[in-house]
Design a protein around this motif. Structure first.
Motif, PDB file in Angstrom:
ATOM      1  N   GLY A  56       0.764  -1.093  -0.091  1.00  0.00           N
ATOM      2  CA  GLY A  56      -0.110   0.497   0.129  1.00  0.00           C
ATOM      3  C   GLY A  56       1.117   1.404  -0.082  1.00  0.00           C
ATOM      4  O   GLY A  56       1.796   1.544   1.038  1.00  0.00           O
ATOM      5  N   ARG A  57       0.391   2.649  -1.031  1.00  0.00           N
ATOM      6  CA  ARG A  57       0.966   3.617  -0.854  1.00  0.00           C
ATOM      7  C   ARG A  57       0.876   4.302   0.423  1.00  0.00           C
ATOM      8  O   ARG A  57       0.222   4.388   0.556  1.00  0.00           O
ATOM      9  N   PRO A  58       2.070   4.926   0.665  1.00  0.00           N
ATOM     10  CA  PRO A  58       2.023   5.882   1.537  1.00  0.00           C
ATOM     11  C   PRO A  58       1.170   7.369   1.591  1.00  0.00           C
ATOM     12  O   PRO A  58       0.372   7.485   0.631  1.00  0.00           O
ATOM     13  N   HIS A  59      -0.362   7.365   2.886  1.00  0.00           N
ATOM     14  CA  HIS A  59      -0.875   8.605   2.201  1.00  0.00           C
ATOM     15  C   HIS A  59      -0.676   9.742   1.911  1.00  0.00           C
ATOM     16  O   HIS A  59       0.908   9.890   2.032  1.00  0.00           O
ATOM     17  N   MET A  60      -1.526  10.958   1.783  1.00  0.00           N
ATOM     18  CA  MET A  60      -0.700  12.256   1.090  1.00  0.00           C
ATOM     19  C   MET A  60      -1.379  12.474   1.726  1.00  0.00           C
ATOM     20  O   MET A  60      -2.631  12.814   2.634  1.00  0.00           O
ATOM     21  N   PRO A  61      -0.522  13.261   3.262  1.00  0.00           N
ATOM     22  CA  PRO A  61      -0.879  14.486   3.988  1.00  0.00           C
ATOM     23  C   PRO A  61      -1.384  15.194   3.446  1.00  0.00           C
ATOM     24  O   PRO A  61      -0.461  15.935   3.015  1.00  0.00           O
ATOM     25  N   ALA A  62      -1.769  16.000   4.378  1.00  0.00           N
ATOM     26  CA  ALA A  62      -2.139  17.367   4.546  1.00  0.00           C
ATOM     27  C   ALA A  62      -1.678  18.744   4.785  1.00  0.00           C
ATOM     28  O   ALA A  62      -0.072  18.212   5.350  1.00  0.00           O
ATOM     29  N   TYR A  63      -1.625  19.806   3.616  1.00  0.00           N
ATOM     30  CA  TYR A  63      -0.610  20.265   3.299  1.00  0.00           C
ATOM     31  C   TYR A  63      -0.091  21.101   4.814  1.00  0.00           C
ATOM     32  O   TYR A  63       0.943  21.439   5.095  1.00  0.00           O
ATOM     33  N   PHE A  66     -16.927  13.617  19.684  1.00  0.00           N
ATOM     34  CA  PHE A  66     -16.108  14.359  20.204  1.00  0.00           C
ATOM     35  C   PHE A  66     -15.237  15.398  19.859  1.00  0.00           C
ATOM     36  O   PHE A  66     -15.177  17.026  19.959  1.00  0.00           O
ATOM     37  N   LYS A  67     -15.271  15.189  18.430  1.00  0.00           N
ATOM     38  CA  LYS A  67     -15.288  16.689  17.364  1.00  0.00           C
ATOM     39  C   LYS A  67     -16.389  17.698  17.668  1.00  0.00           C
ATOM     40  O   LYS A  67     -16.333  19.142  17.284  1.00  0.00           O
ATOM     41  N   ASP A  68     -17.590  17.520  17.740  1.00  0.00           N
ATOM     42  CA  ASP A  68     -18.767  18.771  18.118  1.00  0.00           C
ATOM     43  C   ASP A  68     -18.129  19.077  19.517  1.00  0.00           C
ATOM     44  O   ASP A  68     -18.652  20.712  19.749  1.00  0.00           O
ATOM     45  N   VAL A  69     -17.398  18.568  20.322  1.00  0.00           N
ATOM     46  CA  VAL A  69     -17.387  19.444  21.285  1.00  0.00           C
ATOM     47  C   VAL A  69     -15.676  20.262  21.401  1.00  0.00           C
ATOM     48  O   VAL A  69     -15.757  21.270  21.668  1.00  0.00           O
ATOM     49  N   LEU A  70     -13.961  19.838  20.835  1.00  0.00           N
ATOM     50  CA  LEU A  70     -13.053  20.147  20.118  1.00  0.00           C
ATOM     51  C   LEU A  70     -13.635  19.699  19.018  1.00  0.00           C
ATOM     52  O   LEU A  70     -13.445  18.893  18.743  1.00  0.00           O
ATOM     53  N   ASP A  71     -13.107  20.655  17.960  1.00  0.00           N
ATOM     54  CA  ASP A  71     -13.302  21.044  16.760  1.00  0.00           C
ATOM     55  C   ASP A  71     -11.397  20.824  16.369  1.00  0.00           C
ATOM     56  O   ASP A  71     -10.971  21.539  16.392  1.00  0.00           O
ATOM     57  N   TYR A  72     -11.221  19.418  16.850  1.00  0.00           N
ATOM     58  CA  TYR A  72      -9.835  19.089  16.330  1.00  0.00           C
ATOM     59  C   TYR A  72      -9.387  19.326  15.111  1.00  0.00           C
ATOM     60  O   TYR A  72      -9.955  18.678  14.381  1.00  0.00           O
ATOM     61  N   ASP A  73      -8.711  19.051  14.586  1.00  0.00           N
ATOM     62  CA  ASP A  73      -8.463  18.890  13.628  1.00  0.00           C
ATOM     63  C   ASP A  73      -6.906  17.114  12.966  1.00  0.00           C
ATOM     64  O   ASP A  73      -6.973  17.005  12.032  1.00  0.00           O
ATOM     65  N   GLY A  74      -6.297  17.051  13.817  1.00  0.00           N
ATOM     66  CA  GLY A  74      -6.237  15.531  14.143  1.00  0.00           C
ATOM     67  C   GLY A  74      -5.544  14.085  14.686  1.00  0.00           C
ATOM     68  O   GLY A  74      -6.318  14.916  15.999  1.00  0.00           O
ATOM     69  N   ILE A  75      -6.302  13.601  14.874  1.00  0.00           N
ATOM     70  CA  ILE A  75      -5.266  12.165  16.343  1.00  0.00           C
ATOM     71  C   ILE A  75      -4.043  11.832  16.381  1.00  0.00           C
ATOM     72  O   ILE A  75      -4.216  11.285  15.266  1.00  0.00           O
ATOM     73  N   TRP A  76      -3.944  11.853  17.217  1.00  0.00           N
ATOM     74  CA  TRP A  76      -3.093  11.390  18.319  1.00  0.00           C
ATOM     75  C   TRP A  76      -3.152  10.114  18.956  1.00  0.00           C
ATOM     76  O   TRP A  76      -3.677  10.310  19.801  1.00  0.00           O
ATOM     77  N   ILE A  77      -2.687   7.979  18.063  1.00  0.00           N
ATOM     78  CA  ILE A  77      -3.026   7.783  18.942  1.00  0.00           C
ATOM     79  C   ILE A  77      -1.460   7.264  19.732  1.00  0.00           C
ATOM     80  O   ILE A  77      -1.002   6.312  19.166  1.00  0.00           O
ATOM     81  N   THR A  95      -9.359   5.296  12.158  1.00  0.00           N
ATOM     82  CA  THR A  95      -9.372   6.550  12.556  1.00  0.00           C
ATOM     83  C   THR A  95      -8.593   7.129  11.388  1.00  0.00           C
ATOM     84  O   THR A  95      -8.922   8.339  11.083  1.00  0.00           O
ATOM     85  N   GLY A  96      -8.011   6.412   9.831  1.00  0.00           N
ATOM     86  CA  GLY A  96      -6.918   6.583   8.889  1.00  0.00           C
ATOM     87  C   GLY A  96      -8.248   7.615   7.999  1.00  0.00           C
ATOM     88  O   GLY A  96      -7.342   8.280   6.996  1.00  0.00           O
ATOM     89  N   LYS A  97      -8.976   7.935   7.446  1.00  0.00           N
ATOM     90  CA  LYS A  97      -9.599   8.452   7.232  1.00  0.00           C
ATOM     91  C   LYS A  97      -9.702  10.410   7.518  1.00  0.00           C
ATOM     92  O   LYS A  97     -10.719  11.111   6.928  1.00  0.00           O
ATOM     93  N   ARG A  98      -8.964  11.337   8.860  1.00  0.00           N
ATOM     94  CA  ARG A  98      -8.700  12.130   9.179  1.00  0.00           C
ATOM     95  C   ARG A  98      -7.821  12.415   8.627  1.00  0.00           C
ATOM     96  O   ARG A  98      -7.296  11.905   7.505  1.00  0.00           O
ATOM     97  N   ALA A  99      -7.692  14.019   8.390  1.00  0.00           N
ATOM     98  CA  ALA A  99      -6.647  14.637   7.740  1.00  0.00           C
ATOM     99  C   ALA A  99      -5.662  14.402   8.463  1.00  0.00           C
ATOM    100  O   ALA A  99      -4.529  14.828   7.553  1.00  0.00           O
ATOM    101  N   PHE A 100      -4.969  13.987   9.564  1.00  0.00           N
ATOM    102  CA  PHE A 100      -4.341  14.045   9.923  1.00  0.00           C
ATOM    103  C   PHE A 100      -4.022  13.064  10.946  1.00  0.00           C
ATOM    104  O   PHE A 100      -5.230  12.827  11.842  1.00  0.00           O
ATOM    105  N   VAL A 101      -3.234  11.451  11.065  1.00  0.00           N
ATOM    106  CA  VAL A 101      -3.011  10.733  12.175  1.00  0.00           C
ATOM    107  C   VAL A 101      -1.752  10.467  12.624  1.00  0.00           C
ATOM    108  O   VAL A 101      -0.898   9.735  11.591  1.00  0.00           O
ATOM    109  N   LEU A 102      -1.385  10.268  13.999  1.00  0.00           N
ATOM    110  CA  LEU A 102      -0.204   9.763  14.546  1.00  0.00           C
ATOM    111  C   LEU A 102      -0.405   9.060  14.874  1.00  0.00           C
ATOM    112  O   LEU A 102      -1.275   8.791  16.470  1.00  0.00           O
ATOM    113  N   SER A 103       0.607   7.697  14.586  1.00  0.00           N
ATOM    114  CA  SER A 103       0.479   6.543  15.589  1.00  0.00           C
ATOM    115  C   SER A 103       1.502   6.102  16.276  1.00  0.00           C
ATOM    116  O   SER A 103       2.673   6.701  15.217  1.00  0.00           O
ATOM    117  N   ARG A 104       2.035   5.593  17.351  1.00  0.00           N
ATOM    118  CA  ARG A 104       2.973   5.476  17.860  1.00  0.00           C
ATOM    119  C   ARG A 104       3.100   3.792  17.559  1.00  0.00           C
ATOM    120  O   ARG A 104       4.578   3.185  16.689  1.00  0.00           O
TER     121      ARG A 104
END
Length: 673
Positions: free
Chosen positions: A275-282, A424-435, A501-510
């Motif tokens: 699978g090719r790497p995802h295209m990150p948000a600018y 939760f996005k309706d509570v905190l309008d975050y742009d990315g999730i860090w897992i 989680t991966g359809k979000r603009a930014f996902v960071l995973s350990r």
């Protein structure tokens, strides 16, 4: 690649005494677990010859080890047995996938036993041949233009699978996730364990992710890569012959071979398969700021404000577990972080972005009806269960009380997770999730009340992993998931969280696995504020580009311990050229954002980061090439200057694509610019 005669792999002929004349470099370990003696070695049918060379095996294989071939069915042809329960016959399935990619699987007869075209009947015009020798446990993947990659000595039992391959040179790269002290591997009897673990970076320890992939640059400058697609606990031993021995305790031997011939071609072919790497948000290519230890929202605001006062380029603010109410997922602290929803909206109006952390464990001990994530998960039945398949596995981690663990291999869990993230996005309008902590991490050794005494929890062979335990800091292997036992799915946990989680603009995973680059970015974990860690971060960054996860970086200035002015300054200059550029450190340490050290530090940091920002169109283009064609974004000098042997060991400098080199200062007490 050059064919290697049988003797070159250390096969023994005759008595143990006679074998003491065989060079140690040729030996393949026949007693990979600790405690080898001449008695237990020879009881296995192996050869014993003591040696003083560090880590070299005194117990090694004899000539009649392994399996002999009859067409594509393999029959055991010796009495050597490492752990019993040997399986014979087994079947090999060979598939010519593309002109530069071969797949072969070794499994139990009757499982996946369909023969897709045999090695003698390829359906494509491949750049390689596959040859079987009917009188030995040997087959060869031959590059038509130059030579061979031989694979030999297979052992196949209920909980132990092994295969050894000779490699045509010592320029071997990859295997992860570990903290490697050099990009080009030391081949002097080094063993790397691969089993996802909440383990701070330490040389030779198995860390957060699992990547059983390597690339070898041959003596004629051609390159090839090999993937063992297997999610069970495993290890690989590197020997100076040179050769590699793969061992895993479950699944099948499912190998992909990539013929290159350039290093960049190998990675393109590898990512085509996984699978090719995802295209990150600018925006996510800008500079990120984070720490565990912002005691209140006021401290976050003060930090952001001083970054702006010094005009330091800065696009993304992260929120670690401090923002949560008692470290409970999908909550925020309405006392210390009162006004957080409004502040995140304020950052948006200023053109900035916010990333929140989530952990993959849910407290079970809140008052009934007061904690929706648990109540909804209990209703939907989304937890990993004990070995009975019914009662949830209970562990201990960050939240108060005890926790349960979502089973992300279950489609219902994906529904549960998606629903909670949207609410939760309706509570905190975050742009990315860090897992974070998605190995999965657990403060206990297994769940309550402990792991049962059986072969799943305590297999005959435990790979060379931290603590020689499959349940240390995680769940018992006989826990049940939707796909089966945790024994088989443990190292997939982080990857399936990313997929959910991966359809979000930014996902960071350990935690990561083969193919994680399709969904997420990665950081190199809980490093230390030391000069050597800054150097090792380059090696980790280069390796994850090999693994198809190019959006990678380390915690700038280090996570653990207090940094120093000089180290943090040099690290900020280096980190300005990580694909994922983030300053982050741990609770209890002094602040280390680029604005906290004063005007002179800020001036130098601003200059380095402005160079990064001026090159963002180029970096974004590199990510596009990675997303479409599978290229590396950051690569070693060896990738572009493969025929120059001096580049094969360089890991103190690196390239962005083919055209931009970064050579950072990595030594203390160098002149400050």
């Amino acid at each position: 690649m050059t064919a290697v005669p049988p003797s070159a792999l250390g096969h023994s002929y005759g008595s143990s005494t006679e074998q003491c004349t065989v060079p140690v470099a040729r030996r393949v370990d026949c007693h990979p677990q600790p405690g080898a003696t001449q008695e237990n070695c020879e009881a296995r049918g192996c050869t014993w010859c003591a040696t003083d060379i560090p880590n070299a095996p005194s117990c090694f294989f004899s000539e009649d080890s392994g399996y002999g071939y009859s067409l594509v069915t393999l029959d055991k042809r010796s009495t050597v047995s490492l752990f019993g329960n040997d399986i014979s016959p087994i079947v090999m399935d060979v598939e010519f996938q593309t002109k530069d990619r071969l797949r072969f699987k070794v499994s139990i007869l009757g499982e996946d036993a369909i023969i897709r075209p045999t090695p003698h009947q390829p359906t494509i015009d491949a750049n390689y041949d596959v040859e079987f020798s009917p009188d030995s446990s040997r087959f060869q993947v031959k590059r038509k233009s130059t030579g061979t990659v031989p694979l030999v000595d297979m052992f196949f039992s209920n909980q132990y699978l092994q295969i050894t391959t000779a490699v045509p040179s010592t320029s071997v790269y990859g295997f992860g996730e570990q903290e490697h002290v050099s990009f080009k591997h030391n081949m002097d009897f080094v063993t790397y364990g691969m089993f996802s673990r909440d383990q701070a970076p330490t040389p030779l320890a198995n860390l957060y992710g699992v990547h059983p992939f390597y690339m070898c640059v041959e003596d004629d400058s051609n390159a090839h890569g090999v993937l063992l697609l297997n999610s069970n606990a495993q290890d690989v031993s590197l020997s100076p012959n040179p050769s590699l021995t793969f061992r895993t305790i479950g699944g099948i031997l499912d190998f992909y071979v990539f013929l290159g011939p350039t290093p960049e071609n190998v990675i393109q072919q590898y990512t085509e398969a996984i699978g090719r790497p995802h295209m990150p948000a600018y925006w996510s290519l800008g500079f990120h700021l984070s720490r565990w230890g912002y005691p209140s929202l006021d401290v976050v605001k003060e930090t952001v404000e001083r970054m702006h006062q010094y005009d330091i380029p800065f696009d993304v603010q992260h929120f670690d577990i401090d923002y949560m109410d008692r470290r409970l997922d999908f909550t925020y602290d309405k006392t210390n972080y009162a006004g957080l929803p409004e502040y995140i909206k304020e950052l948006k109006t200023e053109g900035m972005h916010s990333v929140i952390i989530l952990d993959p464990f849910i407290s079970k001990d809140e008052e009934p009806g007061t904690y929706r994530p648990y109540d909804l998960g209990q209703e939907m039945g989304v937890w990993i269960n004990n070995s009975d398949g019914v009662t949830p596995a209970i562990g201990k981690s960050l939240p108060p009380g005890y926790s349960v663990f979502p089973d992300y291999t279950n489609p219902r869990t994906v529904e549960w997770w998606t629903q909670l993230c949207l609410e939760f996005k309706d509570v905190l309008d975050y742009d990315g999730i860090w897992i974070d902590m998605n190995e999965p991490s657990n403060d206990l050794t297994g769940q309550l009340p402990g792991c049962a005494a059986n072969d799943i929890n305590n297999p005959p062979y435990i790979p060379s992993i931290t603590g020689r335990s499959l349940s240390q800091k995680t769940l018992c292997p006989d826990s049940k998931t939707y796909l089966g036992e945790h024994y088989n799915t443990h190292s997939l946990f982080g990857c399936v969280v990313q997929q959910a989680t991966g359809k979000r603009a930014f996902v960071l995973s350990r935690s990561t696995f083969v193919g994680s680059g399709k969904h997420a970015a990665h950081w190199l974990g809980d490093n230390n504020s030391k000069w050597k860690d800054m150097h090792y971060s380059i090696i980790g960054m280069l390796e994850f580009n090999l693994f198809g996860i190019p959006f990678v970086g380390a915690d700038i200035c280090g996570f653990n311990s207090n940094t120093t002015y000089e180290l943090c300054l040099r690290w900020t200059q280096l980190g300005s050229f990580y694909p994922f550029s983030r300053n982050h450190n741990a609770e209890g340490n002094a602040a280390q954002d680029p604005a906290v050290f004063g005007a002179q530090f800020a001036k130098i940091a601003r200059s380095a980061l402005r160079i990064r920002y001026s090159l963002l169109p180029y970096l974004y283009t590199l990510f596009f090439e990675s997303h479409v064609h599978g290229n590396t974004v950051v690569r070693s000098l060896m990738h572009e200057f493969t025929s120059d042997q001096q580049t094969h060991g360089i890991d103190t400098a690196f390239l962005w694509g083919p055209a931009f080199m970064v050579a950072p200062v990595l030594q203390e007490a160098s002149t400050i610019i």
